[in-house]
Structures are given as structure tokens and as C-alpha cells.
Design an enzyme around this catalytic site. Structure first.
Site, PDB file in Angstrom:
ATOM      1  N   CYS A   1       0.799  -1.238   0.000  1.00  0.00           N
ATOM      2  CA  CYS A   1       0.000   0.000   0.000  1.00  0.00           C
ATOM      3  C   CYS A   1       0.830   1.286   0.000  1.00  0.00           C
ATOM      4  O   CYS A   1       0.524   2.185  -0.780  1.00  0.00           O
ATOM      5  CB  CYS A   1      -1.029   0.050   1.109  1.00  0.00           C
ATOM      6  SG  CYS A   1      -1.066  -1.292   2.247  1.00  0.00           S
TER       7      CYS A   1
ATOM      8  N   ARG B   1       7.320 -10.829   5.445  1.00  0.00           N
ATOM      9  CA  ARG B   1       6.928 -10.713   6.852  1.00  0.00           C
ATOM     10  C   ARG B   1       7.663 -11.765   7.656  1.00  0.00           C
ATOM     11  O   ARG B   1       7.797 -12.903   7.223  1.00  0.00           O
ATOM     12  CB  ARG B   1       5.410 -10.902   7.007  1.00  0.00           C
ATOM     13  CG  ARG B   1       4.650  -9.842   6.237  1.00  0.00           C
ATOM     14  CD  ARG B   1       3.148  -9.999   6.331  1.00  0.00           C
ATOM     15  NE  ARG B   1       2.518  -9.055   5.409  1.00  0.00           N
ATOM     16  CZ  ARG B   1       1.214  -8.919   5.248  1.00  0.00           C
ATOM     17  NH1 ARG B   1       0.395  -9.675   5.947  1.00  0.00           N
ATOM     18  NH2 ARG B   1       0.738  -8.047   4.393  1.00  0.00           N
TER      19      ARG B   1
ATOM     20  N   GLN C   1       1.173 -10.919  -3.327  1.00  0.00           N
ATOM     21  CA  GLN C   1      -0.261 -10.667  -3.288  1.00  0.00           C
ATOM     22  C   GLN C   1      -0.733 -10.245  -4.668  1.00  0.00           C
ATOM     23  O   GLN C   1      -0.020  -9.528  -5.364  1.00  0.00           O
ATOM     24  CB  GLN C   1      -0.562  -9.531  -2.300  1.00  0.00           C
ATOM     25  CG  GLN C   1      -0.136  -9.821  -0.882  1.00  0.00           C
ATOM     26  CD  GLN C   1      -0.361  -8.622   0.023  1.00  0.00           C
ATOM     27  OE1 GLN C   1       0.018  -7.510  -0.304  1.00  0.00           O
ATOM     28  NE2 GLN C   1      -0.990  -8.857   1.162  1.00  0.00           N
TER      29      GLN C   1
ATOM     30  N   ASP D   1      -2.447  -7.883  -5.539  1.00  0.00           N
ATOM     31  CA  ASP D   1      -2.875  -6.727  -4.764  1.00  0.00           C
ATOM     32  C   ASP D   1      -3.415  -5.617  -5.663  1.00  0.00           C
ATOM     33  O   ASP D   1      -3.022  -5.499  -6.824  1.00  0.00           O
ATOM     34  CB  ASP D   1      -1.657  -6.195  -4.007  1.00  0.00           C
ATOM     35  CG  ASP D   1      -2.047  -5.538  -2.692  1.00  0.00           C
ATOM     36  OD1 ASP D   1      -3.252  -5.467  -2.396  1.00  0.00           O
ATOM     37  OD2 ASP D   1      -1.127  -5.101  -1.974  1.00  0.00           O
TER      38      ASP D   1
ATOM     39  N   HIS E   1      -5.040  -1.334  -5.059  1.00  0.00           N
ATOM     40  CA  HIS E   1      -5.571  -0.294  -4.182  1.00  0.00           C
ATOM     41  C   HIS E   1      -6.404   0.646  -5.019  1.00  0.00           C
ATOM     42  O   HIS E   1      -5.974   1.094  -6.078  1.00  0.00           O
ATOM     43  CB  HIS E   1      -4.431   0.428  -3.476  1.00  0.00           C
ATOM     44  CG  HIS E   1      -3.683  -0.488  -2.553  1.00  0.00           C
ATOM     45  ND1 HIS E   1      -2.553  -1.158  -2.942  1.00  0.00           N
ATOM     46  CD2 HIS E   1      -3.958  -0.895  -1.293  1.00  0.00           C
ATOM     47  CE1 HIS E   1      -2.142  -1.926  -1.947  1.00  0.00           C
ATOM     48  NE2 HIS E   1      -2.970  -1.791  -0.935  1.00  0.00           N
TER      49      HIS E   1
ATOM     50  N   LYS F   1     -12.206  -5.460   7.292  1.00  0.00           N
ATOM     51  CA  LYS F   1     -12.032  -6.264   6.088  1.00  0.00           C
ATOM     52  C   LYS F   1     -13.243  -7.163   5.869  1.00  0.00           C
ATOM     53  O   LYS F   1     -13.937  -7.529   6.821  1.00  0.00           O
ATOM     54  CB  LYS F   1     -10.834  -7.215   6.230  1.00  0.00           C
ATOM     55  CG  LYS F   1      -9.574  -6.610   6.750  1.00  0.00           C
ATOM     56  CD  LYS F   1      -8.435  -7.618   6.711  1.00  0.00           C
ATOM     57  CE  LYS F   1      -8.506  -8.634   7.824  1.00  0.00           C
ATOM     58  NZ  LYS F   1      -7.442  -9.636   7.780  1.00  0.00           N
TER      59      LYS F   1
ATOM     60  N   HIS G   1      -8.415  -1.697  -0.236  1.00  0.00           N
ATOM     61  CA  HIS G   1      -7.360  -2.682  -0.489  1.00  0.00           C
ATOM     62  C   HIS G   1      -8.075  -3.965  -0.878  1.00  0.00           C
ATOM     63  O   HIS G   1      -9.041  -4.344  -0.212  1.00  0.00           O
ATOM     64  CB  HIS G   1      -6.543  -2.999   0.762  1.00  0.00           C
ATOM     65  CG  HIS G   1      -6.016  -1.807   1.514  1.00  0.00           C
ATOM     66  ND1 HIS G   1      -4.679  -1.611   1.723  1.00  0.00           N
ATOM     67  CD2 HIS G   1      -6.643  -0.776   2.130  1.00  0.00           C
ATOM     68  CE1 HIS G   1      -4.502  -0.508   2.446  1.00  0.00           C
ATOM     69  NE2 HIS G   1      -5.682   0.019   2.703  1.00  0.00           N
TER      70      HIS G   1
END
Length: 631
Positions: free
Chosen positions: A320, A349, A367, A369, A371, A454, A500
Site C-alpha cells: 500500500c 513478513r 499478493q 494486490d 488499491h 475487512k 485494499h
RNA sequence: GCUCUUGUAGCUCAGGGGUAGAGCGCGUCCUUGGUAAGGACGAGGUCGGCGGUUCAAUUCCGCUCAAGAGCUCCA
């Protein structure tokens, strides 16, 4: 006996299902057996769980799987004695007295008093009944209910021993937890054991190795996936699938680096608050030498990185902040919104070592991902589109056994950033969205991300474990922290809302689950090898190569098995490799430019002109069919 | 990170204080065949790593690394 964590009310407990009641009784039989074998054991709790039960105990020595036989033999005796489970109600003082005398959680009088039972007794609220259950001379602090007699426990098995913290609190005593499984009858028990065997056969770690999909190498590091060529083809097919949908939905693809300055994460809130779940910060080149020259210690370095007096970089734990900076690199008008930025972004992570496992829990993952930066008015519509995409993904892959979780913040916790007002707006937006989704959902407190609530899609794997995959999150906080804005129709600045979303969650976890879901028998569009051509003998190699070229030309992933083996052996190997289509070419086929088609699951499909087969399989792949159309 | 278990050939595993074995896989050769295993020969191991005990350690002990199960955790 009482639950260590959360005490249910008596009413709820009376609703305990028959099978849970049986498993609960089984836990008492287990406890009775343990105390007969090791009278010095101190008991804690022992509730029913999915598929079975456990009992937590403290014991001077470790119980090992070698002891299971002994424990089961003792349980068998207790069951045979067919003692009744007898309930009695006592006062708090009486209960304390019994525990201190070692009568509760004991088979006979002894000096050992269970401090755990005492604490569990203290957790029972004033005014609630304190009930005991006795069987075979063993008394337990327990609200019940139980089956009538120990003889009802007919089908059980001691499965494993592990450690567990008292009350699930990792600052408390570590106890030994003995797990057992229990079913109504022997048939159901053996069905369950068979299911566990099946799960082992489908384990993505085993199949991943056997089929050459991925590798984890000690020298590379724990939880870091090396995608081998075949696994990479599966991943590429998944990414292509997503990319097609993103193109159709007006997303823009971006690329961002794997690291960013610490300042980026100070602003986002990741650093230093989540430092322990990240790879250590990378100090700037020269910083270490300078500190060394200055005689500065390691702790000064750590402090300097934390307070910003020493600059450094971090492997990104999320995408992000990078995407936010792309948004922020231009002036935005309300007419530009929504801005949808998508990336297959790899994040890192520092998961604790004991939590890593195969592809489903890793330290570096990608991910799918994106946004979305939009106006408050656009949130509902955008969230809906995201949810539709997740649903489409799961449907295409035939994954129907999932549940939807609305993950909200725990109002009592301080791990969340931002204003309560924004949280309420975001939570309401998601609640509204999930209501029109047309699926069942549950609201769960404390499951939110630190910056926003979420909607999570949680699927069960073959052995019943829950995995969070797709997720859609509404975030009013990060845009504020980064000072994002757009110019509205009123010619003044406004803060955008961020969404997200990741339909797969992570490609690693998703692929791991897909391997198990399909037992690596991927639908043709995902299969790393879609067709294997099997020459009847070397004489037909030329025809095979012509067929291979035609298929490859149509975009089909095809190989030829040139080994000096008989057809039977090659078919066997192709099936073990889970190749969807096997084409046998011999004299008959070579003459007529046809192929004998055999499918992995459907066996022999007979001969077909090659051109026809190419057309059929191309259609199956393009439509991302779960399997071949059956005539 | 915690507790327990495990680590021997590419894979699955047997063995055991005197430097190792099977099946599958792999390589070569023979076989050229019709839908789940044709045959022969051969190569391949510092018994996870470091240290200790011992005349001798892959085997016993300690540490460490990694894996598995469970717990805790998962922005």
C-alpha cells in the site's frame, strides 16, 4: 469441566450437540486414565473440539507417542467398567475444599491439589452453579453435560501430544495437551481416520515435491518459496486470469520495488509498531562503518533506526505505501477517480518459525494486490465490484466451501490506528456491501487490519483448517496519514477513501490450497503440462512431432514421451504426473492424422481427428472449464 | 517463539559403537510395443551441521540448523 478461555452459559452448554457431549465424556475418560497411570498429574481443562477432544495436564515428564497404547488400554478398562457420570452441585467453599484435598481431578485421596482447577473455579462467576461430575471415582469440576455412562464411549483414539499454554496465554504455564478423536461408532471413526490419510495424500508439500511444482531450500531461507518451472506455469495461468479481469474492470498495472525507506513505514504505521513481524531494517550504506568508527553500540543503532536519526530501508511488508505514493505523485481531480492501481506485489513478513508451513504460511509472498482510491460516494460500488471478482475467482476454480467473514476491530484494543468515526464509516460500508453479496457471513471482532476493517473469504482445506484467502478492505486511515487528496467539484480539497483488495490473497497460499483442492489434478487451463503425446513406437515419432507442433502453435502446453517404454508404462506415468490429456499415436492414427485421446479422469475417449482435438482443448482452456465437456 | 517428534541415496524408508542397505527414480544397453509398471547392467551417501565422550561415533551426549504436529501469532 469448564472451558479454559471463555465460559459458556449453562443454557448454551445444554445445547451441546450429542457428538460433542460424547467427546466431552471421552475427555473425562482420558483424564481418568491419565490419573490412574500418573497420579501425580495436575489436570487443567479438557473440552470437546472438532473431531475429538483433548485434556491439558501438567506432568513431571514428557508423554510420548509410545505411551498412547498404555493410555488407550487404561481408557478401555474405564469404558468397560461402565461407570455412570454423576452430577452434583456444591458451594464454592466445598469445591475449594475438595480441590485442596486433591479430590477434584484425582482418582483417590492424595496430597496434590490442582492449582489449575483452583484457578478455573475462581473464573466461575459468583452466583453461577458449581457442578461436579464423577465417573469411576474420578471427580471433575464440570458443567456437563455428559453421556450416561462411560460404556457409551465406543470409538476413540489417542492421536497426539503437544504443548499448549494454560488459558491460551503464552506468558502462562506450558501444559501437555493430549488429543484424542472420538466418533459415535467404529465405522465413523475409521471413516475419519481414512479422511486423514486422504489429506496426507493430498498434502501440497508432498505433491509439490513429487510433481516438481516448488521447492524450499534451507540455504535460501525458511518460508521462502522457489517456484519451479511447473509451479511457475500454474502461477502464470492464475496471474493471466486475474490480469484479464483487471483489464476488463479498469485497473492500471504498476510495478514497485521490494524495499522502501523506513520513513515510508513510519508514516504508514508499520514501523516501528510491527517491527517484530518484519525482517530487520537495512541500515544505509556507510551507516554501520560510521557507527563502528564512532564506537556506537548495537542498541544505539536500533534506537537510531527507530527514532529516525539513522536512515535505513525495509523489505516491504505491504504494497500500500508504494501505491499511495504513486497516487500522490499527481494532482487528482474527482473526475480522475476511482484510481485503481494493481500489482502482483511481493511482500516480506517475519512470521515466527513455528508458524511456517509449506506454501500456505511463508515469509515472502506475492499478493494479487490492488488499491482503489475513490470518493466516499464511490465506495459501495467499488467494494461490490471487488467482491464480485473474488466470487468469480472462487467459482471458476470450483471452490464452493468457503465462508465470508466481516472482520471488525475490537473496540477495547489499542492496536488500531485512526479515528473511531472513520472506523464506523468503513465498517458500515463493508456491512452494507456484504449484505447485498447474497452469501452468509459472520461478524468477528478483533480480526480487522490495523488500518481498517475487512471482508475476508475463508476457505477450509482438506483437513478442516481455515485459511484466509481473498480480502477486501476499506481504509479511511492511510489516506489521512499520508495526506492524500483530490480536488472535488466544489474546487476544494478532499481526502480519498482507499480500498485494499486481493482476490487470491497470496499466490503462494492460494496455489498451496489449489494443489490440495484438486489433488494436483488441475483443470486443463491451469495444468503445467496439458497434453502428453505417447508414440506407440519410435516409428511414429515424426507424426507425434507434427501433432505436438500443431498443439503448441495453438498455445497448448504439450510434451512427447520418447522413453523406450511400452504404452502401458507411459500412460501410468502420465497419470501419475496428472497430465489431463494423453494422446496415443500409432499406425492407425498416423495414417488418418488423428489421435487416440485418453483423459486423466475419464479414461479412453476414443480416436478423434487431430484438428478436432485441437479445437476442443483450445475451447476448454479459453473458457477455463473445470473439466472436459462430457458427451 | 514454546512443547514434543523427526533428520541415513533425488524420493519413501530399513539398519545400527568397528566408516552403510532396499524399493522407486536416474544412466547405459537390449526390447519397438495398442492404454496403470518389459529386461539386464551401472552410477549415486562426509548417515543435516558443529562440538564432546570413546581405541573407534552415522549410532551415545550437548549445542545448532531444518522439517512435522499442536500452542501462541498472522498489520
Amino acid at each position: 469441566m469448564s472451558e479454559p478461555k471463555e465460559r459458556k452459559t449453562l443454557d448454551q452448554r445444554h445445547q451441546m450437540s450429542d457428538i460433542d457431549r460424547l467427546r466431552h465424556s471421552c475427555a473425562h475418560v482420558l483424564a481418568t486414565a491419565i490419573l490412574r497411570i500418573w497420579p501425580e498429574a495436575q489436570l487443567a481443562g479438557g473440552p470437546p473440539v472438532e473431531n475429538g477432544f483433548y485434556y491439558d495436564i501438567e506432568l513431571g515428564h514428557s508423554i510420548t507417542p509410545d505411551d498412547f497404547e498404555k493410555i488407550e488400554a487404561e481408557m478401555k478398562k474405564i469404558v468397560k467398567e461402565n461407570s455412570s457420570f454423576t452430577k452434583s452441585t456444591v458451594t464454592r467453599e466445598e469445591a475449594i475444599d475438595l480441590i485442596n484435598k486433591g479430590r477434584i481431578g484425582a482418582v483417590s485421596d492424595r496430597d496434590v491439589a490442582s492449582k489449575y482447577k483452583l484457578e478455573m473455579l475462581n473464573d466461575i462467576p459468583e452466583g453461577e452453579d458449581i457442578s461436579l461430575f464423577e465417573n469411576n471415582g474420578f471427580i471433575d469440576l464440570c458443567a456437563g453435560p455428559h453421556v450416561g455412562r462411560t460404556g457409551n464411549c465406543k470409538a476413540y483414539k489417542v492421536m497426539s501430544v503437544a504443548s499448549a499454554f494454560f488459558k491460551g496465554d503464552n506468558t502462562r504455564e506450558s501444559l501437555q495437551r493430549i488429543y484424542g478423536t472420538c466418533f459415535k461408532n467404529k465405522t465413523e471413526l475409521s471413516d475419519h481416520l481414512e479422511k486423514l490419510e486422504e489429506a496426507k495424500r493430498r498434502d501440497h508439500r508432498k505433491l509439490g515435491r513429487e510433481l516438481g511444482l516448488f521447492h524450499i531450500d534451507e540455504m535460501v531461507g525458511q518460508g521462502l518459496i522457489l517456484w519451479k518451472p511447473k509451479g511457475a506455469l500454474v502461477r502464470r495461468s492464475l496471474q493471466d486470469f486475474i490480469t484479464e479481469n483487471l483489464d476488463a474492470q479498469g485497473y492500471s498495472q504498476v510495478f514497485t520495488p521490494h524495499i522502501g525507506k523506513l520513513d515510508l513505514y513510519r508514516t504508514s504505521g508499520h514501523f516501528p509498531y510491527y517491527q517484530e513481524s518484519q525482517y530487520a531494517a537495512i541500515p544505509e550504506r556507510g551507516a554501520l562503518e560510521k557507527l563502528n568508527d564512532d564506537g556506537v553500540s548495537c542498541s544505539d543503532l536500533t534506537n537510531g533506526l527507530s527514532d529516525g536519526s539513522i536512515e535505513g530501508y525495509m523489505l516491504k511488508p505491504m504494497n500500500c505505501p508504494h501505491h499511495i505514493k504513486i497516487y500522490d505523485s499527481e494532482h487528482r481531480s474527482y473526475k480522475d477517480l476511482p484510481v485503481r492501481l494493481a500489482e502482483f506485489g511481493t511482500v516480506y513478513r517475519w512470521e515466527q518459525s513455528g508458524e511456517l508451513g509449506g506454501m500456505t504460511r511463508v515469509r515472502g509472498f506475492t499478493q494479487d494486490d490492488a488499491h482503489i482510491f475513490c470518493t466516499p460516494d464511490q465506495v459501495a460500488e467499488e467494494v461490490k465490484k471487488c467482491l464480485d471478482l473474488v466470487k468469480k475467482v472462487l467459482k471458476t476454480l470450483g471452490m464452493h466451501d468457503y465462508r465470508v467473514r466481516l472482520s471488525l476491530r475490537d473496540p477495547d484494543s489499542d492496536k488500531y490506528v485512526g479515528e473511531a468515526e472513520n472506523w464506523e464509516k468503513a465498517e458500515q460500508a463493508l456491512r452494507d456491501a456484504v449484505k447485498v453479496l447474497g452469501v452468509e457471513y459472520t461478524e468477528e471482532l478483533g480480526e480487522a487490519a490495523f488500518y481498517g476493517p475487512k471482508i475476508d473469504f475463508v476457505v477450509k482445506d482438506v483437513i478442516g483448517r481455515d485459511w484466509q484467502l481473498g480480502t477486501v478492505q476499506v481504509d479511511y486511515n492511510l489516506p489521512v496519514r499520508f495526506g492524500l487528496s483530490y480536488v472535488g467539484s466544489d474546487n476544494s480539497k478532499h481526502t480519498p477513501v482507499m480500498i485494499h483488495r486481493a482476490p487470491f490473497g497470496s499466490l503462494e497460499r492460494f496455489t498451496g490450497l489449489l494443489i490440495e483442492h484438486f489433488e494436483a489434478k488441475f483443470p486443463t487451463w491451469l495444468a503445467p503440462e496439458q497434453v502428453r503425446i505417447i508414440p506407440l513406437s519410435d516409428k511414429f515419432l515424426e507424426s507425434c512431432e507434427a501433432a505436438s507442433a500443431e498443439l503448441a502453435n495453438a498455445g497448448v502446453r504439450v510434451t512427447i514421451d520418447r522413453a523406450a517404454e511400452k504404452v502401458g508404462a507411459k500412460i501410468r506415468l502420465a497419470r501419475l504426473d496428472r497430465v489431463p490429456y494423453m494422446l496415443v499415436i500409432g499406425g492407425r492414427e498416423a495414417e488418418t492424422n488423428s489421435v487416440s485421446v485418453r483423459h486423466r479422469d475419464l479414461e479412453d475417449l476414443g480416436a478423434r481427428p487431430l484438428s478436432q482435438f485441437v479445437e476442443d482443448i483450445t475451447e476448454e482452456i479459453e473458457n477455463r472449464e473445470l473439466g472436459p465437456k462430457t458427451q
